[in-house]
Design an enzyme around this catalytic site. Sequence first.
Site, PDB file in Angstrom:
ATOM      1  N   ASP A 161     160.409  -4.916 -13.212  1.00  0.00           N
ATOM      2  CA  ASP A 161     161.392  -3.881 -13.584  1.00  0.00           C
ATOM      3  C   ASP A 161     161.947  -4.213 -14.967  1.00  0.00           C
ATOM      4  OD1 ASP A 161     163.045  -1.684 -13.416  1.00  0.00           O
ATOM      5  OD2 ASP A 161     164.443  -2.565 -11.981  1.00  0.00           O
ATOM      6  N   GLU A 191     173.652 -18.759 -10.948  1.00  0.00           N
ATOM      7  CA  GLU A 191     174.353 -19.400 -12.068  1.00  0.00           C
ATOM      8  C   GLU A 191     174.840 -18.311 -13.032  1.00  0.00           C
ATOM      9  OE1 GLU A 191     172.077 -21.573 -15.088  1.00  0.00           O
ATOM     10  OE2 GLU A 191     170.251 -20.618 -14.354  1.00  0.00           O
ATOM     11  N   TRP A 192     175.996 -18.542 -13.621  1.00  0.00           N
ATOM     12  CA  TRP A 192     176.534 -17.646 -14.633  1.00  0.00           C
ATOM     13  C   TRP A 192     175.908 -18.010 -15.977  1.00  0.00           C
ATOM     14  CZ3 TRP A 192     179.102 -13.285 -15.444  1.00  0.00           C
ATOM     15  CH2 TRP A 192     179.618 -13.048 -16.725  1.00  0.00           C
ATOM     16  N   LEU A 193     175.413 -17.017 -16.668  1.00  0.00           N
ATOM     17  CA  LEU A 193     174.834 -17.243 -17.994  1.00  0.00           C
ATOM     18  C   LEU A 193     175.658 -16.464 -19.016  1.00  0.00           C
ATOM     19  CD1 LEU A 193     171.054 -16.873 -17.067  1.00  0.00           C
ATOM     20  CD2 LEU A 193     172.241 -18.991 -17.650  1.00  0.00           C
TER      21      LEU A 193
END
Length: 285
Positions: free
Chosen positions: A194, A92-94
Amino acid sequence: MWDQIAKEISTWTGEPFQIGDRTSVGGGCINQGYCLRGGNVAYFIKLNSATQIEMFEAEALALNQMAATGTIRVPKPLGVGVAGGSSYIVMEWLAFGRGTSQSWEKMGRDLAALHRASGPGQFGWDRNNTIGSTPQVNDWTDNWADFFAEHRIGFQLRLAKRRGGNFPDTGQVIAKVRDILSDWQPSPSLLHGDLWSGNAACTVAGEPVILDPATYWGDREADIAMTELFGGFPAHFYSGYEAVWPLDSGYRQRKPLYNLYHILNHFNLFGGGYGSQAARMIEQL
Ligand code: ADP
């Protein structure tokens, strides 16, 4: 390639999708990132060579496992695949914005909740993955000192020596790491793995998100140590974390040991002054 990817996205979502607009997204260390827009939806996609498919499979598994804890927001992965000689992951694009102090406080609280999620009770993970592009071995291990000494420091040190770094005997360093951790028995936490500032962000609505993980079950202090490695996160992050699950008083002593792993990895990825920094850290141990 892009048509094939758009078709795959349609299959995964069950909704027709055509790429109306594709823009490059910078900021990644390893992969080429893009925003794909079509109709009123957008996706984030990362590309690498076809041989790197396992890296994306591991990333999708990590994002799904973290999401399943219902604790901290991560981008929801749609799937991974290979097209036109490239491997890719779609999620999904956030829309990211500037976080407020409340966002960072919530990031700390949500991360502590992730770290408390119950799991298999051992150190390791379901598969090997990567940290940057370096392999990360996640063999299931009962004892944290053994796991961290062998699969984290030992593994990176052997790579670093092959790369020409000048370090003390690997067996001796592993024994020292084991010795330092011998009295410390943390419970295994699901780690981001990370967690530097480039992998933590806030949406435009102020919701904290962590991304690009190198997940495994390990000592939660390893995540916190990394947040402090390159300048630190905002103070509200730490107060939020400690409000949910205070850190042990021995954390400060263990922190440099946990960060040695990332400095060795930086030497293996980028070379340069990270080698002498790692050598100094080993000397101090
Ligand atoms: P790499 O694997 O190459 O290190 P990252 O996963 O760190 O790449 O992503 C690179 C950059 O892309 C991030 O710093 C962030 O700005 C942006 N980004 C990552 N995931 C998303 C997402 N789901 N939606 C929008 N932007 C993202």
